[in-house]
Design a protein around this motif. Structure first.
Motif, PDB file in Angstrom:
ATOM      1  N   LEU A  82     -17.410 -60.837  20.076  1.00 36.52           N
ATOM      2  CA  LEU A  82     -18.639 -60.037  20.156  1.00 36.52           C
ATOM      3  C   LEU A  82     -18.349 -58.553  19.955  1.00 36.52           C
ATOM      4  CD1 LEU A  82     -20.360 -61.869  23.126  1.00 36.52           C
ATOM      5  CD2 LEU A  82     -21.271 -61.707  20.792  1.00 36.52           C
ATOM      6  N   HIS A 140     -20.862 -56.781  14.329  1.00 42.46           N
ATOM      7  CA  HIS A 140     -21.992 -55.858  14.310  1.00 42.46           C
ATOM      8  C   HIS A 140     -23.276 -56.500  13.797  1.00 42.46           C
ATOM      9  CE1 HIS A 140     -19.371 -52.604  15.378  1.00 42.46           C
ATOM     10  NE2 HIS A 140     -18.598 -52.898  14.363  1.00 42.46           N
ATOM     11  N   TYR A 199     -26.145 -55.236  16.041  1.00 43.28           N
ATOM     12  CA  TYR A 199     -25.972 -55.178  17.487  1.00 43.28           C
ATOM     13  C   TYR A 199     -24.670 -54.470  17.833  1.00 43.28           C
ATOM     14  CZ  TYR A 199     -22.135 -58.504  17.616  1.00 43.28           C
ATOM     15  OH  TYR A 199     -20.904 -59.096  17.454  1.00 43.28           O
ATOM     16  N   ARG A 200     -24.524 -54.150  19.091  1.00 39.09           N
ATOM     17  CA  ARG A 200     -23.268 -53.640  19.640  1.00 39.09           C
ATOM     18  C   ARG A 200     -23.065 -54.276  21.011  1.00 39.09           C
ATOM     19  NH1 ARG A 200     -23.132 -51.696  15.188  1.00 39.09           N
ATOM     20  NH2 ARG A 200     -22.426 -49.657  14.583  1.00 39.09           N
ATOM     21  N   LEU A 201     -21.813 -54.509  21.360  1.00 39.85           N
ATOM     22  CA  LEU A 201     -21.458 -54.923  22.712  1.00 39.85           C
ATOM     23  C   LEU A 201     -21.285 -53.654  23.530  1.00 39.85           C
ATOM     24  CD1 LEU A 201     -20.655 -57.327  24.580  1.00 39.85           C
ATOM     25  CD2 LEU A 201     -18.298 -56.833  23.966  1.00 39.85           C
ATOM     26  N   LEU A 216     -25.470 -56.952  25.402  1.00 40.73           N
ATOM     27  CA  LEU A 216     -25.635 -56.766  23.967  1.00 40.73           C
ATOM     28  C   LEU A 216     -26.780 -55.797  23.751  1.00 40.73           C
ATOM     29  CD1 LEU A 216     -25.314 -60.450  22.786  1.00 40.73           C
ATOM     30  CD2 LEU A 216     -23.627 -58.636  22.526  1.00 40.73           C
ATOM     31  N   PHE A 247     -28.561 -65.460  21.406  1.00 42.39           N
ATOM     32  CA  PHE A 247     -27.943 -64.600  20.400  1.00 42.39           C
ATOM     33  C   PHE A 247     -26.687 -65.307  19.921  1.00 42.39           C
ATOM     34  CE2 PHE A 247     -24.969 -61.384  19.036  1.00 42.39           C
ATOM     35  CZ  PHE A 247     -25.754 -60.588  18.230  1.00 42.39           C
ATOM     36  N   VAL A 265     -24.726 -66.595  23.081  1.00 37.11           N
ATOM     37  CA  VAL A 265     -25.081 -65.892  24.317  1.00 37.11           C
ATOM     38  C   VAL A 265     -26.522 -66.275  24.651  1.00 37.11           C
ATOM     39  CG1 VAL A 265     -25.450 -63.644  25.403  1.00 37.11           C
ATOM     40  CG2 VAL A 265     -23.581 -63.947  23.748  1.00 37.11           C
TER      41      VAL A 265
END
Length: 136
Positions: A8, A12, A31-33, A43, A62, A79
């Motif tokens: 994760l 991106h 996205y970003r962790l 997330l 996700f 997720v």
């Protein structure tokens, strides 16, 4: 779970699944962790107000994955979590990748994981039986 979090953190682009009019809809997103100030991974998705995911309910899924079709191997991380909407300002988060991204998106969607699972994918040409390394 550490391996799933590493996947994760390294990605991106993923897919978010939300319910719309009682049917599931899956949409690709950037996205970003991140880490919450209170601790624990989340997330982060940025989007424009009024679109499908910005108006979705709080229960979401996700997914990210990578498949090497030549080698016949791959992996997938799923997720399941609770999504909350933050409009108009950046939430207090520590991004795993702090590089700027998507400045034209005003809605922040924060997904707090309830469950994070992963699995490895092996081509049918290498055998279809159960393998203990099939799960992350």
């Amino acid at each position: 779970m550490a391996e799933c979090l590493a996947f994760l953190a390294g990605g991106h682009i993923g897919r978010i699944a939300v319910m719309v009019d009682e049917f599931p809809v899956v949409v690709p997103v950037n996205y970003r962790l991140a880490e919450q100030a209170s601790g624990g991974p989340v997330l982060v998705v940025r989007t424009r107000p009024g679109n499908t995911i910005s108006t979705a309910g709080e229960r979401v899924a996700f997914q990210i994955d990578a498949i090497d079709t030549v080698a016949g191997i791959g992996w997938s991380v799923l997720v399941r979590g609770i999504m909350r909407h933050v409009r108009g300002h950046q939430p207090a988060l520590v991004l795993a990748d702090p590089h700027p991204w998507l400045h034209d998106r005003d809605d922040w969607l924060i997904i707090t994981p309830i469950a994070i699972t992963g699995r490895r994918v092996i081509s049918h040409t290498t055998g279809f039986g159960f393998h203990p390394r099939g799960y992350l």
